[in-house]
Write an enzyme that holds these catalytic residues in place. Structure first.
Site, PDB file in Angstrom:
ATOM      1  N   ASN A 183      54.406  71.218  20.012  1.00 42.01           N
ATOM      2  CA  ASN A 183      53.280  71.624  19.177  1.00 42.01           C
ATOM      3  C   ASN A 183      53.053  73.118  19.289  1.00 42.01           C
ATOM      4  OD1 ASN A 183      52.443  70.899  21.830  1.00 42.01           O
ATOM      5  ND2 ASN A 183      50.317  70.732  21.196  1.00 42.01           N
ATOM      6  N   GLU A 223      50.085  75.740  18.267  1.00 43.34           N
ATOM      7  CA  GLU A 223      48.705  75.865  17.774  1.00 43.34           C
ATOM      8  C   GLU A 223      48.467  77.252  17.190  1.00 43.34           C
ATOM      9  OE1 GLU A 223      46.157  74.532  20.984  1.00 43.34           O
ATOM     10  OE2 GLU A 223      46.786  72.451  20.635  1.00 43.34           O
ATOM     11  N   CYS A 243      52.203  69.917  14.730  1.00 48.14           N
ATOM     12  CA  CYS A 243      52.507  68.921  15.770  1.00 48.14           C
ATOM     13  C   CYS A 243      53.977  69.030  16.183  1.00 48.14           C
ATOM     14  CB  CYS A 243      52.290  67.509  15.245  1.00 48.14           C
ATOM     15  SG  CYS A 243      50.588  67.072  14.932  1.00 48.14           S
ATOM     16  N   GLU A 292      56.116  66.649  16.538  1.00 46.17           N
ATOM     17  CA  GLU A 292      56.994  65.776  15.748  1.00 46.17           C
ATOM     18  C   GLU A 292      57.430  66.461  14.465  1.00 46.17           C
ATOM     19  OE1 GLU A 292      54.068  65.139  17.140  1.00 46.17           O
ATOM     20  OE2 GLU A 292      53.653  62.998  17.221  1.00 46.17           O
ATOM     21  N   CYS A 313      50.751  61.261  15.226  1.00 45.63           N
ATOM     22  CA  CYS A 313      49.589  61.276  14.331  1.00 45.63           C
ATOM     23  C   CYS A 313      49.984  60.802  12.934  1.00 45.63           C
ATOM     24  CB  CYS A 313      48.953  62.663  14.291  1.00 45.63           C
ATOM     25  SG  CYS A 313      49.728  63.796  13.121  1.00 45.63           S
ATOM     26  N   CYS A 340      52.207  63.122  10.747  1.00 46.09           N
ATOM     27  CA  CYS A 340      53.627  63.138  11.143  1.00 46.09           C
ATOM     28  C   CYS A 340      54.325  61.842  10.728  1.00 46.09           C
ATOM     29  CB  CYS A 340      53.748  63.372  12.650  1.00 46.09           C
ATOM     30  SG  CYS A 340      53.227  65.036  13.127  1.00 46.09           S
TER      31      CYS A 340
HETATM   32  N1  THU Z   1      49.645  66.893  18.449  1.00 47.94           N
HETATM   33  C1  THU Z   1      50.996  66.712  18.346  1.00 47.94           C
HETATM   34  O1  THU Z   1      51.782  67.613  18.643  1.00 47.94           O
HETATM   35  N2  THU Z   1      51.430  65.511  17.923  1.00 47.94           N
HETATM   36  C2  THU Z   1      50.640  64.458  17.572  1.00 47.94           C
HETATM   37  O2  THU Z   1      51.119  63.431  17.124  1.00 47.94           O
HETATM   38  C3  THU Z   1      49.194  64.560  17.755  1.00 47.94           C
HETATM   39  C4  THU Z   1      48.661  65.899  18.098  1.00 47.94           C
HETATM   40  C5  THU Z   1      49.155  68.199  18.918  1.00 47.94           C
HETATM   41  C6  THU Z   1      48.461  69.035  17.889  1.00 47.94           C
HETATM   42  C7  THU Z   1      47.554  69.891  18.729  1.00 47.94           C
HETATM   43  O3  THU Z   1      48.264  71.029  19.155  1.00 47.94           O
HETATM   44  C8  THU Z   1      47.249  69.042  19.948  1.00 47.94           C
HETATM   45  O4  THU Z   1      48.230  68.004  19.963  1.00 47.94           O
HETATM   46  C9  THU Z   1      45.861  68.415  19.952  1.00 47.94           C
HETATM   47  O5  THU Z   1      45.622  67.740  18.778  1.00 47.94           O
END
Ligand code: THU
Length: 139
Positions: A46, A48, A57, A59, A90, A93
Site C-alpha cells: 500500500n 498512502e 491498496c 492488491e 477491500c 480491489c
Molecule cells: N489497504 C490495503 O492495502 N488493502 C486492503 O485491502 C485494505 C486497505 C490499505 C490502504 C491504506 O493504506 C491502509 O490499508 C488502511 O486502510
C-alpha cells in the site's frame, strides 16, 4: 487453487512486499502478490498519500503492475497484514481483480501465519460488468 508450495511462494512474496509499504497515516502495512496465468509473480504494497483518497491498496498495486507488464489473467492473489485474523481484500480491489480474472483464487493471511482461502466469486458474487462489447478485458 495453486498447490501448497506455490501458495507459500506467493505468501512469502506478499510478506516481503509489505516491508516497502508507505503507510505514515494509518501505520497499517499491507503486502500483496498475484500469480499470473503464465506463472509469474508480481507484488505490491500500500502507498498512502496526504490526500487520503489518492491512497493505493497493496492488491491494486500488484494487479496493476502486472497489467502494465502485459498480464491480464490471474490465477491467485495473496494478501497479508498484521491483523488478528487473515486480512480480506477491500471491495474496490475485488472489483479491479474481477475486471481481469473473475475466477481468481484469494489467499488471505496474517503475520501470525493464519490463512484463509476463498474464490473471488465468493468474496464478490455480483461483480459489476458493462454489457458487451465494452464488457471486459479478459484474455
Ligand atoms: N489497504 C490495503 O492495502 N488493502 C486492503 O485491502 C485494505 C486497505 C490499505 C490502504 C491504506 O493504506 C491502509 O490499508 C488502511 O486502510
Amino acid at each position: 487453487m495453486p498447490d501448497e508450495s506455490l501458495r507459500q511462494q506467493l505468501l512469502d512474496a506478499a510478506r516481503g512486499a509489505r516491508e516497502a509499504a508507505y503507510a505514515p497515516y494509518s501505520n497499517f502495512k499491507v503486502g500483496a502478490a498475484v500469480l499470473t496465468a503464465t506463472g509469474e509473480i508480481f507484488t505490491g504494497c500500500n502507498v498512502e498519500n496526504a490526500s487520503f483518497g489518492a491512497t493505493l491498496c497493496a492488491e491494486r498495486v500488484a494487479i496493476l503492475t502486472a497489467v502494465a507488464a502485459g498480464h491480464r489473467g490471474f490465477t491467485a492473489l495473496a494478501v497479508i497484514a498484521d491483523t488478528p485474523e487473515p486480512v480480506p481484500p477491500c471491495g474496490l480491489c475485488r472489483q479491479v481483480l474481477a475486471e481481469f480474472s473473475p475466477d481468481c483464487r484469494i489467499i488471505m493471511a496474517n503475520l501470525a501465519g493464519q490463512r484463509q482461502l476463498a474464490t473471488l466469486k465468493e468474496l464478490l458474487p455480483l461483480a459489476f460488468r458493462l454489457p458487451s462489447p465494452e464488457g471486459g478485458a479478459a484474455g
